[in-house]
Design an enzyme around this catalytic site. Sequence first.
Site, PDB file in Angstrom:
ATOM      1  N   SER A  12       0.936  -1.249  -0.049  1.00 32.43           N
ATOM      2  CA  SER A  12      -0.095  -0.006   0.082  1.00 32.43           C
ATOM      3  C   SER A  12       0.732   1.271   0.082  1.00 32.43           C
ATOM      4  CB  SER A  12      -0.790   0.007   1.343  1.00 32.43           C
ATOM      5  OG  SER A  12      -1.585   1.116   1.374  1.00 32.43           O
ATOM      6  N   HIS A  37      -1.122  -1.166  -4.449  1.00 32.33           N
ATOM      7  CA  HIS A  37      -2.135  -0.951  -3.858  1.00 32.33           C
ATOM      8  C   HIS A  37      -2.481   0.490  -3.592  1.00 32.33           C
ATOM      9  CE1 HIS A  37      -6.014  -2.104  -1.191  1.00 32.33           C
ATOM     10  NE2 HIS A  37      -5.241  -1.320  -0.366  1.00 32.33           N
ATOM     11  N   ASP A  39      -4.711   3.541  -1.673  1.00 30.33           N
ATOM     12  CA  ASP A  39      -5.568   3.837  -0.885  1.00 30.33           C
ATOM     13  C   ASP A  39      -6.346   5.242  -0.965  1.00 30.33           C
ATOM     14  OD1 ASP A  39      -5.743   1.540   0.802  1.00 30.33           O
ATOM     15  OD2 ASP A  39      -3.810   1.627   1.580  1.00 30.33           O
ATOM     16  N   MET A  41      -8.957   7.958   0.423  1.00 32.03           N
ATOM     17  CA  MET A  41      -9.790   8.223   1.611  1.00 32.03           C
ATOM     18  C   MET A  41     -10.254   9.555   1.293  1.00 32.03           C
ATOM     19  SD  MET A  41      -7.279   6.757   4.620  1.00 32.03           S
ATOM     20  CE  MET A  41      -6.556   5.250   4.383  1.00 32.03           C
ATOM     21  N   HIS A  70      -8.398   1.089  -3.915  1.00 32.70           N
ATOM     22  CA  HIS A  70      -9.307   0.815  -2.940  1.00 32.70           C
ATOM     23  C   HIS A  70      -9.938   2.213  -2.390  1.00 32.70           C
ATOM     24  CE1 HIS A  70      -9.265  -0.516   1.740  1.00 32.70           C
ATOM     25  NE2 HIS A  70     -10.625  -0.148   1.366  1.00 32.70           N
ATOM     26  N   MET A  72     -12.145   4.144  -0.285  1.00 33.98           N
ATOM     27  CA  MET A  72     -12.886   4.505   0.892  1.00 33.98           C
ATOM     28  C   MET A  72     -13.594   5.864   0.939  1.00 33.98           C
ATOM     29  SD  MET A  72      -9.585   2.908   3.292  1.00 33.98           S
ATOM     30  CE  MET A  72      -8.472   3.186   1.640  1.00 33.98           C
ATOM     31  N   MET A 141     -11.369  -6.208   5.240  1.00 37.09           N
ATOM     32  CA  MET A 141     -10.278  -5.160   6.041  1.00 37.09           C
ATOM     33  C   MET A 141     -10.159  -5.955   7.570  1.00 37.09           C
ATOM     34  SD  MET A 141      -9.941  -2.421   4.389  1.00 37.09           S
ATOM     35  CE  MET A 141      -8.939  -2.094   5.764  1.00 37.09           C
ATOM     36  N   GLY A 149      -0.500   0.929   9.711  1.00 34.90           N
ATOM     37  CA  GLY A 149       0.113   0.493  11.073  1.00 34.90           C
ATOM     38  C   GLY A 149      -0.528   0.237  12.285  1.00 34.90           C
ATOM     39  N   ASP A 177      -6.544  -6.652   3.884  1.00 37.34           N
ATOM     40  CA  ASP A 177      -5.797  -5.354   4.105  1.00 37.34           C
ATOM     41  C   ASP A 177      -5.877  -4.963   5.492  1.00 37.34           C
ATOM     42  OD1 ASP A 177      -5.115  -2.809   3.667  1.00 37.34           O
ATOM     43  OD2 ASP A 177      -6.566  -2.159   2.532  1.00 37.34           O
TER      44      ASP A 177
HETATM   45  C1  DX5 Z   1      -6.277   1.013   5.780  1.00 37.37           C
HETATM   46  C2  DX5 Z   1      -5.498   1.129   4.207  1.00 37.37           C
HETATM   47  C3  DX5 Z   1      -4.521  -0.049   4.477  1.00 37.37           C
HETATM   48  C4  DX5 Z   1      -3.202   0.206   5.063  1.00 37.37           C
HETATM   49  C5  DX5 Z   1      -2.651  -0.957   5.333  1.00 37.37           C
HETATM   50  O1  DX5 Z   1      -7.280   1.962   5.741  1.00 37.37           O
HETATM   51  O2  DX5 Z   1      -6.775   0.464   3.557  1.00 37.37           O
HETATM   52  O3  DX5 Z   1      -4.263  -0.431   2.847  1.00 37.37           O
HETATM   53  O4  DX5 Z   1      -2.584   1.304   4.144  1.00 37.37           O
HETATM   54  O5  DX5 Z   1      -1.482  -0.519   6.135  1.00 37.37           O
HETATM   55  P1  DX5 Z   1      -0.850  -1.387   7.112  1.00 37.37           P
HETATM   56  O6  DX5 Z   1      -0.223  -2.581   6.255  1.00 37.37           O
HETATM   57  O7  DX5 Z   1       0.309  -0.725   7.632  1.00 37.37           O
HETATM   58  O8  DX5 Z   1      -1.565  -1.981   8.249  1.00 37.37           O
HETATM   59 ZN    ZN Z   2      -6.310  -0.480   1.254  1.00 41.68          ZN
END
Ligand code: DX5
Ligand code: ZN
Length: 234
Positions: A12, A37, A39, A41, A70, A72, A141, A149, A177
């Site tokens: 990601s 990937h 993300d 948001m 992805h 969100m 998820m 993190g 994820d």
């Molecule tokens: C969270 C994201 C993930 C995130 C995963 O909302 O969709 O893709 O970046 O991060 P780690 O691998 O650090 O949990």
């Molecule tokens: Zn993601």
Amino acid sequence: MSFDRNVKIAPSILSADFADFGAECRAIEAQGCDWVHVDVMDGHFVPNITFGPQLCKAIRPHIKTVMDVHLMIAPVDQYIEAFAQAGADFLTVHAEAGPHLDRTLQAVRAAGAKAGVSLNPSTPPEAIEFVLDRIDLILVMTVNPGFGGQSFIEAMVPKIERLRAMVGDRPIHIQVDGGVTPLTAPAVVAAGADVLVAGSAVFRGGSVNNPAPYGENISAIRNAVAAASAGTSV
Ligand code: DX5
Ligand code: ZN
């Protein structure tokens, strides 16, 4: 793109250097990742804001593998075309993002992308039971979306098993994820996942000027999965 259930690592870029996304994408691919990937948001569906379709379009030429986006965001429908036009290979929406998931998934495929649907930790597998023929990927998820993190939620492992059984022989990827590390990856693969998203576990310790740790981190996840499936531990 042919379908298979081999384990794929999808770093990601939420954990990448936001000032250097193009170089980061090239670096993780050179270090052996399978997909990239991305993300997205909106500060509304999730309590964080990242970037939109222009950024996806800008990084697309730097990605040779698969751009896995992805979303969100809610509402989502009016943005599907823009993300597909930006070059998303997979476009994943959240089951919780709107009232008409079936229509949303049809719109994703109509826009030319493969359709993914994501489930928040509290959303049951049954939420997507009647849209399976409209999807190419299920994103489970394993943290509450919004931030990298966070700690892996163990209760998601039996949920992955149920989704894997529900999928049966259909060519639908099961992606996980959140909190994926060499310690958590073996259980999700054993449960039926084939695409592992990892942010902090891939990017930690490296940079575009020192990308070797990315490769070591990717290998550590692959090796942990291989060792577990061979019946040994690492
Ligand atoms: C969270 C994201 C993930 C995130 C995963 O909302 O969709 O893709 O970046 O991060 P780690 O691998 O650090 O949990
Ligand atoms: Zn993601």
